[in-house]
Design an enzyme around this catalytic site. Sequence first.
Site, short mmCIF file in Angstrom:
data_model
loop_
_atom_site.label_atom_id
_atom_site.label_comp_id
_atom_site.label_asym_id
_atom_site.label_seq_id
_atom_site.Cartn_x
_atom_site.Cartn_y
_atom_site.Cartn_z
N HIS A 40 0.88 -1.25 0.02
CA HIS A 40 -0.16 0.00 0.02
C HIS A 40 0.75 1.37 -0.09
CE1 HIS A 40 0.42 0.90 4.32
NE2 HIS A 40 0.24 -0.34 4.54
N ASP A 71 -0.22 4.21 0.88
CA ASP A 71 -0.57 5.28 1.77
C ASP A 71 -0.11 5.23 3.29
OD1 ASP A 71 -2.32 3.03 2.15
OD2 ASP A 71 -3.57 4.24 3.37
N ASP A 96 6.17 0.97 7.45
CA ASP A 96 4.81 0.50 7.00
C ASP A 96 4.32 1.40 5.63
OD1 ASP A 96 2.26 -0.47 6.80
OD2 ASP A 96 1.81 0.18 8.88
N GLU A 156 -5.10 1.81 2.40
CA GLU A 156 -4.90 0.72 3.26
C GLU A 156 -5.34 1.12 4.79
OE1 GLU A 156 -3.20 -2.38 5.93
OE2 GLU A 156 -2.70 -0.28 5.77
N GLU A 157 -4.64 2.41 4.99
CA GLU A 157 -4.77 2.46 6.56
C GLU A 157 -5.98 3.18 7.23
OE1 GLU A 157 -2.24 2.03 8.24
OE2 GLU A 157 -0.35 1.85 7.29
N GLU A 204 3.53 -5.85 4.81
CA GLU A 204 3.29 -5.49 6.24
C GLU A 204 4.50 -5.73 6.77
OE1 GLU A 204 0.83 -3.26 7.72
OE2 GLU A 204 0.20 -2.99 5.39
N HIS A 227 3.52 3.36 12.69
CA HIS A 227 2.33 4.31 13.14
C HIS A 227 2.86 5.16 14.20
CE1 HIS A 227 -1.14 1.93 11.56
NE2 HIS A 227 -0.12 1.62 10.69
ZN LIG Z 1 0.49 -1.24 6.42
#
Ligand SMILES: [Zn+2]
Length: 384
Positions: A82, A84, A112, A144-145, A169, A355
């Site tokens: 992903h 984003d 990520d 995705e997030e 991931e 994150h």
């Molecule tokens: Zn991710």
Amino acid sequence: MKSAVRPAARMTITQTLSDLVAFDSVSSRSNAGIISYLERRCTKLGFKVDTFPHIDAGGAEKINLVARSSPESEIELALVGHTDTVPYDPDWNEALHLTEREGKLFGRGACDTKAFIAAALMAVESIELSELEKPLALVFTCDEEIGCLGAKRLADARAFTARHAIVGEPTSLQPMRAGKGYCLAQASVRGREAHSAYPQLGASAIFRAARLIEKIESIAEQLKNDLRENFDPPYTTLNIGLINGGSAKNIIPGECRFTLEWRTVPGQNADRVPHAIDRAIAEQRSADADFDAEIQVERADDSFETPTESRLVQFLEQASGKSSGTVAFGTEAPSMIALGAEAVVFGPGDIRVAHRTGEFVPLDELNKCGEILRQTIQEFCSRP
Ligand SMILES: [Zn+2]
């Protein structure tokens, strides 16, 4: 053909990751910039690139990209990443400037999941695409997030079918072959407002909600009987995370709302929890004729499970030297399974540092991921 490939091949994996991190691709913004960069890279390598643009609910252009090595309809191996990221603190000045310290690469998305994308590009650049016997695809998604929305669009559109998919991931290079589902619902319980000095003139939505919640707690207990080894905890969990009701201290509350979230183990019907709650509501109604409540399911993301005997699971276990595990967080794997694939979640970096400010990927894991993906492409796509 070969000479066209070489200039891109000279780029190091760190340079590629640095380019990717420099795009501010927080989910709330358009990902058109990073997608056109990836489209250029893929086209240069000889891929046939399809893009799937749409405008999201906030008015931003979002694009999924599917790059195929050959036009056959069924893809043998898809590498899915992903584009984003989650938002970043504006004071974190490395967020968009990949910075290397002590063998770690820092930046938003460094772990990520831009690291996986950089590793996938490195893997592809180290092979001769035109010599592959079976179709390889690179799939780069949006959003995705915020609920794996991009991958779900690809699945809904039946954009391709695939036999195997590696969903990037951060798993510290451990192949993850199963994951819990994620479901969310809003419950509302209605009563009848009245002056609190005269409760007999009304009906308290909060007292009613309390009775229903007690039933829901016992549903959560019953869910513990449906066990799946290898998950932590090994059953479907259920949470009431928010509750809101009433309008003043001296008014019998007319409404109470709460959110309900549950994470399903593979093989359990996603409707099991809402059905159990519907039964609990019906029970309440038999004791209190105008008991009025309903639940509205807002999200029902499937769990996924790829068997241990899957060739992809076994190959990645052997290549990484790690036995397969399970993930507790939502991924795009269920969408890839919907498109026909045996799916494994796999990539460099640790989900526990994703994150957050200071997110990083270890450089040695990044390189190792590129090498494992190269071996996987050889294994799955190089033989007739
Ligand atoms: Zn991710």
